[in-house]
Design a protein around this motif. Structure first.
Motif, PDB file in Angstrom:
ATOM      1  N   ASN A 146     -16.043  24.432 -25.501  1.00 26.83           N
ATOM      2  CA  ASN A 146     -15.591  23.815 -24.265  1.00 26.83           C
ATOM      3  C   ASN A 146     -14.576  22.702 -24.498  1.00 26.83           C
ATOM      4  OD1 ASN A 146     -15.787  23.664 -21.403  1.00 26.83           O
ATOM      5  ND2 ASN A 146     -16.981  21.796 -21.631  1.00 26.83           N
ATOM      6  N   GLN A 147     -14.769  21.930 -25.538  1.00 27.97           N
ATOM      7  CA  GLN A 147     -13.908  20.790 -25.854  1.00 27.97           C
ATOM      8  C   GLN A 147     -12.432  21.210 -25.978  1.00 27.97           C
ATOM      9  OE1 GLN A 147     -15.340  18.712 -29.254  1.00 27.97           O
ATOM     10  NE2 GLN A 147     -13.481  17.546 -29.568  1.00 27.97           N
ATOM     11  N   TYR A 148     -12.178  22.387 -26.491  1.00 30.12           N
ATOM     12  CA  TYR A 148     -10.814  22.874 -26.674  1.00 30.12           C
ATOM     13  C   TYR A 148     -10.474  24.054 -25.762  1.00 30.12           C
ATOM     14  CZ  TYR A 148     -10.707  19.867 -30.720  1.00 30.12           C
ATOM     15  OH  TYR A 148     -10.750  18.770 -31.534  1.00 30.12           O
ATOM     16  N   ASN A 149     -11.420  24.472 -24.928  1.00 28.26           N
ATOM     17  CA  ASN A 149     -11.235  25.579 -23.989  1.00 28.26           C
ATOM     18  C   ASN A 149     -10.808  26.854 -24.728  1.00 28.26           C
ATOM     19  OD1 ASN A 149     -11.418  26.646 -21.410  1.00 28.26           O
ATOM     20  ND2 ASN A 149      -9.276  26.239 -20.950  1.00 28.26           N
ATOM     21  N   ILE A 150     -11.531  27.158 -25.818  1.00 32.00           N
ATOM     22  CA  ILE A 150     -11.229  28.344 -26.606  1.00 32.00           C
ATOM     23  C   ILE A 150     -12.503  29.129 -26.917  1.00 32.00           C
ATOM     24  CG2 ILE A 150      -9.154  27.416 -27.727  1.00 32.00           C
ATOM     25  CD1 ILE A 150     -10.841  26.832 -30.185  1.00 32.00           C
ATOM     26  N   TYR A 151     -12.313  30.401 -27.226  1.00 30.52           N
ATOM     27  CA  TYR A 151     -13.376  31.273 -27.705  1.00 30.52           C
ATOM     28  C   TYR A 151     -13.196  31.466 -29.198  1.00 30.52           C
ATOM     29  CZ  TYR A 151     -14.227  32.775 -22.908  1.00 30.52           C
ATOM     30  OH  TYR A 151     -14.527  32.826 -21.582  1.00 30.52           O
ATOM     31  N   CYS A 152     -14.302  31.502 -29.920  1.00 31.25           N
ATOM     32  CA  CYS A 152     -14.286  31.868 -31.334  1.00 31.25           C
ATOM     33  C   CYS A 152     -15.008  33.202 -31.450  1.00 31.25           C
ATOM     34  CB  CYS A 152     -14.974  30.808 -32.189  1.00 31.25           C
ATOM     35  SG  CYS A 152     -15.126  31.304 -33.915  1.00 31.25           S
ATOM     36  N   LEU A 153     -14.311  34.204 -31.944  1.00 28.45           N
ATOM     37  CA  LEU A 153     -14.875  35.535 -32.106  1.00 28.45           C
ATOM     38  C   LEU A 153     -15.057  35.833 -33.583  1.00 28.45           C
ATOM     39  CD1 LEU A 153     -12.525  37.508 -29.684  1.00 28.45           C
ATOM     40  CD2 LEU A 153     -14.729  36.471 -29.155  1.00 28.45           C
ATOM     41  N   ALA A 154     -16.235  36.285 -33.959  1.00 29.77           N
ATOM     42  CA  ALA A 154     -16.495  36.758 -35.316  1.00 29.77           C
ATOM     43  C   ALA A 154     -16.480  38.279 -35.272  1.00 29.77           C
ATOM     44  CB  ALA A 154     -17.844  36.258 -35.812  1.00 29.77           C
TER      45      ALA A 154
ATOM     46  N   GLU B 213     -20.517  19.283 -30.475  1.00 32.49           N
ATOM     47  CA  GLU B 213     -19.363  19.461 -29.596  1.00 32.49           C
ATOM     48  C   GLU B 213     -19.185  18.211 -28.735  1.00 32.49           C
ATOM     49  OE1 GLU B 213     -17.402  22.585 -26.460  1.00 32.49           O
ATOM     50  OE2 GLU B 213     -19.434  22.928 -27.122  1.00 32.49           O
ATOM     51  N   GLY B 214     -17.946  17.825 -28.542  1.00 34.14           N
ATOM     52  CA  GLY B 214     -17.635  16.616 -27.793  1.00 34.14           C
ATOM     53  C   GLY B 214     -17.274  15.468 -28.712  1.00 34.14           C
ATOM     54  N   SER B 215     -17.722  15.537 -29.948  1.00 32.30           N
ATOM     55  CA  SER B 215     -17.348  14.514 -30.918  1.00 32.30           C
ATOM     56  C   SER B 215     -16.079  14.973 -31.634  1.00 32.30           C
ATOM     57  CB  SER B 215     -18.477  14.292 -31.929  1.00 32.30           C
ATOM     58  OG  SER B 215     -18.580  15.393 -32.794  1.00 32.30           O
ATOM     59  N   PRO B 216     -15.341  14.044 -32.233  1.00 32.33           N
ATOM     60  CA  PRO B 216     -14.105  14.452 -32.918  1.00 32.33           C
ATOM     61  C   PRO B 216     -14.355  15.293 -34.168  1.00 32.33           C
ATOM     62  CG  PRO B 216     -14.419  12.060 -33.040  1.00 32.33           C
ATOM     63  CD  PRO B 216     -15.536  12.614 -32.216  1.00 32.33           C
ATOM     64  N   HIS B 217     -15.583  15.302 -34.677  1.00 33.51           N
ATOM     65  CA  HIS B 217     -15.880  16.035 -35.903  1.00 33.51           C
ATOM     66  C   HIS B 217     -17.001  17.042 -35.686  1.00 33.51           C
ATOM     67  CE1 HIS B 217     -13.295  13.225 -37.933  1.00 33.51           C
ATOM     68  NE2 HIS B 217     -13.979  12.235 -37.411  1.00 33.51           N
TER      69      HIS B 217
END
Length: 87
Positions: free
Chosen positions: A28-36, A70-74
């Motif tokens: 959500n933080q970057y509005n992206i999906y990660c697909l494996a 998620e939500g933290s910079p790291h």
């Protein structure tokens, strides 16, 4: 779980070419999906126009992906394979 299957609707349709998708997580933080996928890659797609942002080769087929912090910079993306490896 307060919604029934009858109430769910498809909002969008994401298509990526070729490989079988083993796992997907939304960051959500970057509005992206990660697909494996079964071709030993992690692919990151924008949620807005579904363009490929980045693709990484991984040593095993990944079958589980989760986001920690998620939500933290790291924040951490944790992946697991059927070979018993965690990345």
């Amino acid at each position: 779980f307060k919604y029934s299957i009858k109430e769910l609707q498809e909002n969008d349709h994401l298509t990526c070419g070729g490989p079988l998708i083993n796992s997907v997580v939304f960051i959500n933080q970057y509005n992206i999906y990660c697909l494996a996928s079964n071709d030993k890659h992690l692919s990151f797609y924008e949620n807005i126009d579904h363009t490929l942002v980045r693709r990484f080769s991984v040593p095993d087929n990944i079958y589980f992906v989760i986001v920690f912090g998620e939500g933290s910079p790291h924040f951490r993306l944790v992946c697991a394979s059927t070979n018993g490896h965690i990345y």
